[in-house]
Scaffold this active site. Structure first.
Site, PDB file in Angstrom:
ATOM      1  CG  HIS A   1       3.988  -7.626  10.684  1.00  0.00           C
ATOM      2  ND1 HIS A   1       2.937  -6.890  11.145  1.00  0.00           N
ATOM      3  CD2 HIS A   1       4.901  -7.625  11.696  1.00  0.00           C
ATOM      4  CE1 HIS A   1       3.185  -6.467  12.370  1.00  0.00           C
ATOM      5  NE2 HIS A   1       4.364  -6.897  12.724  1.00  0.00           N
TER       6      HIS A   1
ATOM      7  CG  HIS B   1      -1.616  -3.870  15.037  1.00  0.00           C
ATOM      8  ND1 HIS B   1      -1.050  -2.724  14.527  1.00  0.00           N
ATOM      9  CD2 HIS B   1      -1.743  -4.718  13.987  1.00  0.00           C
ATOM     10  CE1 HIS B   1      -0.856  -2.860  13.220  1.00  0.00           C
ATOM     11  NE2 HIS B   1      -1.271  -4.076  12.873  1.00  0.00           N
TER      12      HIS B   1
ATOM     13  CB  CYS C   1       1.087   5.295   6.930  1.00  0.00           C
ATOM     14  SG  CYS C   1      -0.177   5.579   5.695  1.00  0.00           S
TER      15      CYS C   1
ATOM     16  CG  HIS D   1       2.608  -0.581  12.070  1.00  0.00           C
ATOM     17  ND1 HIS D   1       1.500  -0.826  11.320  1.00  0.00           N
ATOM     18  CD2 HIS D   1       3.350  -1.718  12.021  1.00  0.00           C
ATOM     19  CE1 HIS D   1       1.568  -2.060  10.832  1.00  0.00           C
ATOM     20  NE2 HIS D   1       2.676  -2.618  11.232  1.00  0.00           N
TER      21      HIS D   1
ATOM     22  CD  GLU E   1      -2.714   1.738  12.413  1.00  0.00           C
ATOM     23  OE1 GLU E   1      -2.423   0.918  11.518  1.00  0.00           O
ATOM     24  OE2 GLU E   1      -3.788   2.379  12.423  1.00  0.00           O
TER      25      GLU E   1
ATOM     26  CB  SER F   1       3.529  -5.990   4.630  1.00  0.00           C
ATOM     27  OG  SER F   1       2.752  -7.102   5.020  1.00  0.00           O
TER      28      SER F   1
ATOM     29  CB  CYS G   1      -0.872  -0.007   1.244  1.00  0.00           C
ATOM     30  SG  CYS G   1       0.106   0.085   2.732  1.00  0.00           S
TER      31      CYS G   1
HETATM   32  S1  SF4 Z   1       0.178   1.820   6.021  1.00  0.00           S
HETATM   33 FE1  SF4 Z   1      -1.872   1.342   6.750  1.00  0.00          FE
HETATM   34  S2  SF4 Z   1      -2.938   3.282   6.669  1.00  0.00           S
HETATM   35 FE2  SF4 Z   1      -1.127   3.539   5.452  1.00  0.00          FE
HETATM   36  S3  SF4 Z   1      -1.767   3.132   3.357  1.00  0.00           S
HETATM   37 FE3  SF4 Z   1      -1.006   1.220   4.247  1.00  0.00          FE
HETATM   38  S4  SF4 Z   1      -2.794   0.185   5.056  1.00  0.00           S
HETATM   39 FE4  SF4 Z   1      -3.334   2.323   4.711  1.00  0.00          FE
END
Ligand code: SF4
Length: 570
Positions: free
Chosen positions: A41, A123, A95, A73, A125, A261, A12
């Site tokens: 991870h 977790h 992020c 996170h 985050e 990830s 992502c």
């Molecule tokens: S790190 Fe988490 S919040 Fe950021 S883009 Fe990826 S899934 Fe979305």
């Protein structure tokens, strides 16, 4: 058998940003580099980071030096401060979407609000988010836990960004009914939502689902749960060795998705392996796939493309056809491409694991093939004429020295550098080399008109630039890992896509314009179809990631064969 790769599979935005930041730091800085906790991870990425000497710290020492990267996170604010106080240079790769949740919590906590976070308290985050709640944070993972909380006078409700959207909808519903004064925020990341929606749809439309990603990755596990929840066979694998082909043997279509990830090279590898191993009931198809892979891995496909392009360039200029020139181009490209692949097995491990293995296993034969084809090309150019021989010799030496440390000065660590270390050099050199062998050599031997040579060279180089830059975009993750500075790494994917398209459109317009200035053969405008087709293909590939990297590569290489075929009618 149909295999579909989810459009949303893979890194992502936040993970990609964090991985890019740590790789850039590792490639550019000589300071020790650490990540605070595992960067992501995914066991393969963590192993890759270790190989690059990026280590991990889980506790903050009293004193430290070097760069510490805060992962996507995020961390509690006191941890960031402690890292700085210890003497580290902190790179914050939290992020931006997680930062916006931290900001919400912090803003309301200062006004005295309690915070209810939907997510596992362990977790990372969630641990980071709790740090902003000023001791008034509560975490829940079930409806029962939510009901068990006291009713707060004022509270905000947020979800950890990768929570299940359906579950959060239930929570929101409960709050509206039972605690309408709570302020609820939609904090599930759009990327997570899209990924979960897509896997629900793909699971319905296909017979089985493979979810690729680390077993420790919460969002990957959730994808596997969602896929299983649809009733279709679903497997969560970390790498291709864990695929149970027996479980998939009855499936007529398989969907592949991956957690946020999971790097592209693992997804590509899964695609190729499943494609090959599930086709056993169709021997003809297996055979065709093996031929396709063989032609791509050995670069015979690329070499054939150079031969066809040479034919097209000669036809455009009205040069009498001479098989030698097409052969010289083929042999040169074959030799140089194989040599380059032999030198880059390390980065291929991340871009094309199958090709890296193939080159490792057949190293000796491939060396022999590269040397023999190089010599054969030089011999053919020698019998064509001394100037052709000289030009090809220079190009061959340039190609050979590309991977060798021959440039005496380098900004990095006082060592000699290679031509390939010059940012963007790969794309430019391949473009120039192909332009020389496909257009210049036949033109020199036939003493063609200068203007027609210039136009045809630009046409050929435009196509080759688009091909090479596009392949560089496909290989961007692996190239970044190995510190290569290709054009897409320097300019970014979006800009590179734009440049490729502008160049192809310019190529097309140039060939169409020759119709009015009578410098090439009369039907030269037919070849304007090729840049047009390539623009359309590349635009399509840019938007639709349901197609595997191998197919994209094959289709782009194939367009060079089509160039030669169209040239037969001009
Ligand atoms: S790190 Fe988490 S919040 Fe950021 S883009 Fe990826 S899934 Fe979305």
């Amino acid at each position: 058998m149909r295999i579909v790769v989810a459009k949303t599979a893979g890194f992502c935005m936040g993970v990609r940003r964090a991985v890019d930041m740590v790789l850039d730091a590792s490639n550019l800085s000589s300071d020790p580099i650490f990540t605070y906790g595992p960067l992501i991870h995914n066991p393969q990425v963590l192993k890759m980071l270790e190989e690059k000497k990026v280590f991990r710290i889980d506790d903050i020492p009293e004193k430290g030096t070097g760069i510490v990267l805060i992962r996507a996170h995020g961390v509690p604010p006191e941890d960031e401060k402690a890292l700085k106080d210890a003497g580290f240079t902190v790179m914050n790769a939290t992020c931006p979407r997680v930062i916006s949740v931290q900001v919400i919590i912090h803003k309301y906590a200062k006004k005295g609000y309690s915070t209810i976070i939907i997510g596992d308290e362990k977790h990372p985050e969630v641990v980071g988010l709790l740090g902003y709640a000023e001791e008034k944070g509560h975490t829940i993972t079930t409806m029962e836990q939510l009901c068990a909380l006291p009713e707060f006078e004022t509270a905000v409700v947020v979800a950890q960004t990768t929570q299940d959207t359906a579950f959060y909808d239930e929570i929101k519903q409960w709050c509206k009914m039972n605690a309408p004064h709570y302020r609820i925020f939609d904090t599930i990341c759009g990327s997570t939502e899209k990924r979960q929606t897509e896997i629900r749809e793909l699971a319905k439309a296909n017979d089985a689902v493979i979810v690729v990603g680390g077993k420790q990755s919460g969002n990957t596990r959730r994808l596997a749960q969602i896929a299983s929840g649809t009733g279709k066979p679903a497997a969560h694998i970390e790498d291709v060795s864990q695929i149970d082909y027996g479980q998939l043997s009855k499936a007529r279509s398989v969907a592949i998705t991956a957690g946020a990830s999971t790097p592209n090279w693992i997804i590509n590898d899964a695609y190729v392996q499943i494609e090959r191993n599930l086709q056993h009931q169709h021997p003809a198809r297996i055979f065709l796939l093996l031929i396709r892979d063989f032609l791509l891995k050995t670069n015979i496909m690329a070499a054939a493309g150079a031969g066809f392009l040479t034919y097209a360039c000669s036809k455009l200029q009205g040069i009498a056809q001479d098989l030698n020139h097409a052969l010289i181009a083929m042999l040169y490209v074959l030799s140089m491409q194989i040599l380059n692949n032999l030198f880059t097995i390390k980065s291929d491990k991340y871009n094309h694991p199958g090709r890296a293995l193939f080159y490792k296993k057949n190293r000796t034969y491939l060396w022999i093939l590269a040397v023999l084809s190089g010599i054969a090309g030089l011999y053919l150019s020698f019998i064509t004429g001394p100037l052709s021989f000289f030009i090809l010799l220079v190009m061959s030496l340039l190609g050979l020295s590309y991977n060798l440390k021959i440039i005496p000065l380098t900004a990095k660590k006082g060592q000699a550098a290679r031509i390939k270390d010059i940012p963007g050099s790969k794309t430019i050199l391949i473009t120039l080399a192909w332009g020389t062998v496909t257009c210049l050599l036949p033109a020199v031997a036939n003493q063609s008109n200068l203007l027609s040579v210039a136009i045809v060279c630009l046409f050929a180089m435009g196509l080759v630039f688009a091909r090479t830059a596009f392949f560089d975009i496909l290989a961007i993750q692996g190239d970044r890992i190995t510190g290569k500075e290709t054009l897409p790494i320097l300019l970014g994917e979006k800009t590179s896509f734009k440049i490729i398209q502008y160049i192809l459109i310019a190529d097309m317009c140039m060939i169409l314009l020759t119709f009015f200035i009578d410098v090439l053969v009369k039907k030269a405008f037919f070849l304007a179809f090729i840049p047009l087709i390539m623009v359309l293909l590349i635009r399509f590939f840019e938007r639709d990631s349901h197609i595997s990297g191998v197919y994209r590569e094959f289709v782009i290489e194939f367009s060079f064969l089509v160039t030669g075929l169209i040239a037969t009618v001009v």
